[in-house]
Scaffold this active site. Sequence first.
Site, PDB file in Angstrom:
ATOM      1  CE  LYS A 132      -1.450  -1.030  -5.447  1.00  0.00           C
ATOM      2  NZ  LYS A 132      -1.555   0.223  -4.788  1.00  0.00           N
TER       3      LYS A 132
HETATM    4  C1  LIG Z   1      -0.679  -3.537   0.047  1.00  0.00           C
HETATM    5  C2  LIG Z   1      -1.744  -3.438  -0.401  1.00  0.00           C
HETATM    6  N1  LIG Z   1      -2.529  -3.972  -0.105  1.00  0.00           N
HETATM    7  C3  LIG Z   1      -4.015  -3.696  -0.070  1.00  0.00           C
HETATM    8  C4  LIG Z   1      -4.552  -2.978  -0.944  1.00  0.00           C
HETATM    9  C5  LIG Z   1      -6.089  -2.969  -1.376  1.00  0.00           C
HETATM   10  O1  LIG Z   1      -5.003  -2.672  -2.906  1.00  0.00           O
HETATM   11  P1  LIG Z   1      -7.078  -1.739  -3.663  1.00  0.00           P
HETATM   12  O2  LIG Z   1      -6.919  -0.305  -3.714  1.00  0.00           O
HETATM   13  O3  LIG Z   1      -7.089  -2.286  -5.322  1.00  0.00           O
HETATM   14  O4  LIG Z   1      -8.145  -2.499  -2.848  1.00  0.00           O
HETATM   15  C6  LIG Z   1      -3.139  -1.868  -1.719  1.00  0.00           C
HETATM   16  C7  LIG Z   1      -3.885  -0.604  -3.075  1.00  0.00           C
HETATM   17  O5  LIG Z   1      -3.536  -0.111  -2.218  1.00  0.00           O
HETATM   18  C8  LIG Z   1      -2.124  -1.688  -1.091  1.00  0.00           C
HETATM   19  O6  LIG Z   1      -0.664  -0.997  -1.169  1.00  0.00           O
END
Ligand SMILES: Cc1ncc(COP(=O)(O)O)c(C=O)c1O
Length: 356
Positions: free
Chosen positions: A179
Site C-alpha cells: 500500500k
Molecule cells: C479494496 C481493498 N479492501 C480490503 C483490503 C484488505 O486489506 P488487508 O490486505 O490489509 O487485509 C484490501 C487489501 O488489499 C483492498 O485492496
Amino acid sequence: MIYISKPFIGEAEKKAVMEVLDSGFIVQGPRTAAFEQSFAAMCGVKHAIAVSSGTSALFLALLAHGIGPGDEVITSAFTFAATANAILFTGAKPVFIDIEPDTFNLDPDKLEAAITPHTKAVMPVHLYGYVCDMDRIMPICERHNLAIVEDACQSVQASYNGRMAGSFGTGTFSLYATKNIMTGEGGMITTNDSAVDQKCRLLRNHGMTRRYYHDFLGFNFRMMDLQAAIGLAQMDRLEEFNNRRRINAEYFNLHMNSVVTPKVKPGYVHVWHQFTIRVDGGRNRDAALKQLNDAGIGAGIYYPVPLHQQAYVREAIGEISLPVTEQMSREVISLPVHPMLTDQERDFIVEQVNKL
Ligand SMILES: Cc1ncc(COP(=O)(O)O)c(C=O)c1O
C-alpha cells in the site's frame, strides 16, 4: 523486472523498529497510540483505531455499526475479496451494484434502486486511490438512514472536495506491504463517532474493559508497536510518496497514446495506488499483459474475476449480472506507478505500452 509495487524501508523505519525492540513494549503500546493520533489528524477525524489488517478494519467497522445476520450492505464487486468477505463474516448479505467505467467506483445512479427494508449500510470502495462520488452517495444514505463504511484500503490521503477518504463515514484502511504507506500487515479504522470508536477498541481486544473483565465477545485484532513504529516513520513521507506517484501518473497520462488512461475529475485528489489502463475493449488484454510481462514490466490485473462471479459469493447471493463491472474486469491492466520508479523505468513503461 519493474515490480508493480516496492515497499520503502529506510533508515528511519529501521531505527524506529530497533527502538521499540529495546523498549520492551512490543504490542499495542505508546507507538500505536501515537500512530493512531497521527493518522486521525491526517484524515481530519476525531478517532483512529489501529488494527491487524484492512480486513479486520472492515469487519470491526461493520460490527461496530451493528451489521449482522438479515442485514444488507450495498457495495462494489470490482474490488479485492476482503470487501465482501468482511460483510459475509458478519452474517449480512453483500448487495453489489455496478460501477462507472471512467472511475471504476460505485455508480451513484444505481444506488437508490438497490435499497430494501433490509439495507443497513453502504460500503463505497475508493478503488485504486480514487474517492467515490460521495456528494451523490451521502445524501442518499442520509435520506434512507444508512451507515457509510468506506473501504478506503487503497486510498490513504485521497480526497474529494477537500474531504479526506475515511472521513465521510467510518473509514477503513489497509497498511499491507504494497500500500501507499505500510506496516507489513496492518489496518486502521477512522471515525468521528465516539460510540463506534469505543466499540472498535473493545472488539479488537477481546471486549476487555479492564484486564480479564470482558464486556462482550471480541477478537485479537491488535497492532504491534513494531508495526506502528514503521507506520509513523512512513507517515512522515506519505505526502512525498503520493506526490511521486502523482508525477508518475501525470507523465503516463501525457505520453501514453494507445490505451484508455485514467482521468481525474475536478475536486478529486487521486493517490494512484494503481495506475490502471483499459486495453482494446478487452479483446487482446491478456496478450497485452503477456507482452508487458515479457518485456520485464510487472503489470497485473486488479481484478480478473469480479466478486459476484467468485464461487463462494455466488453460493451466498445467487446469480447476478453487472455488465460494466464484468467489462472492466476484461479490459484492465495496472502498471507500476510506485514512488521508487526511476525516470528510465517510467520511460520504458511508456514505450512498451505505446507498442501494444
Ligand atoms: C479494496 C481493498 N479492501 C480490503 C483490503 C484488505 O486489506 P488487508 O490486505 O490489509 O487485509 C484490501 C487489501 O488489499 C483492498 O485492496
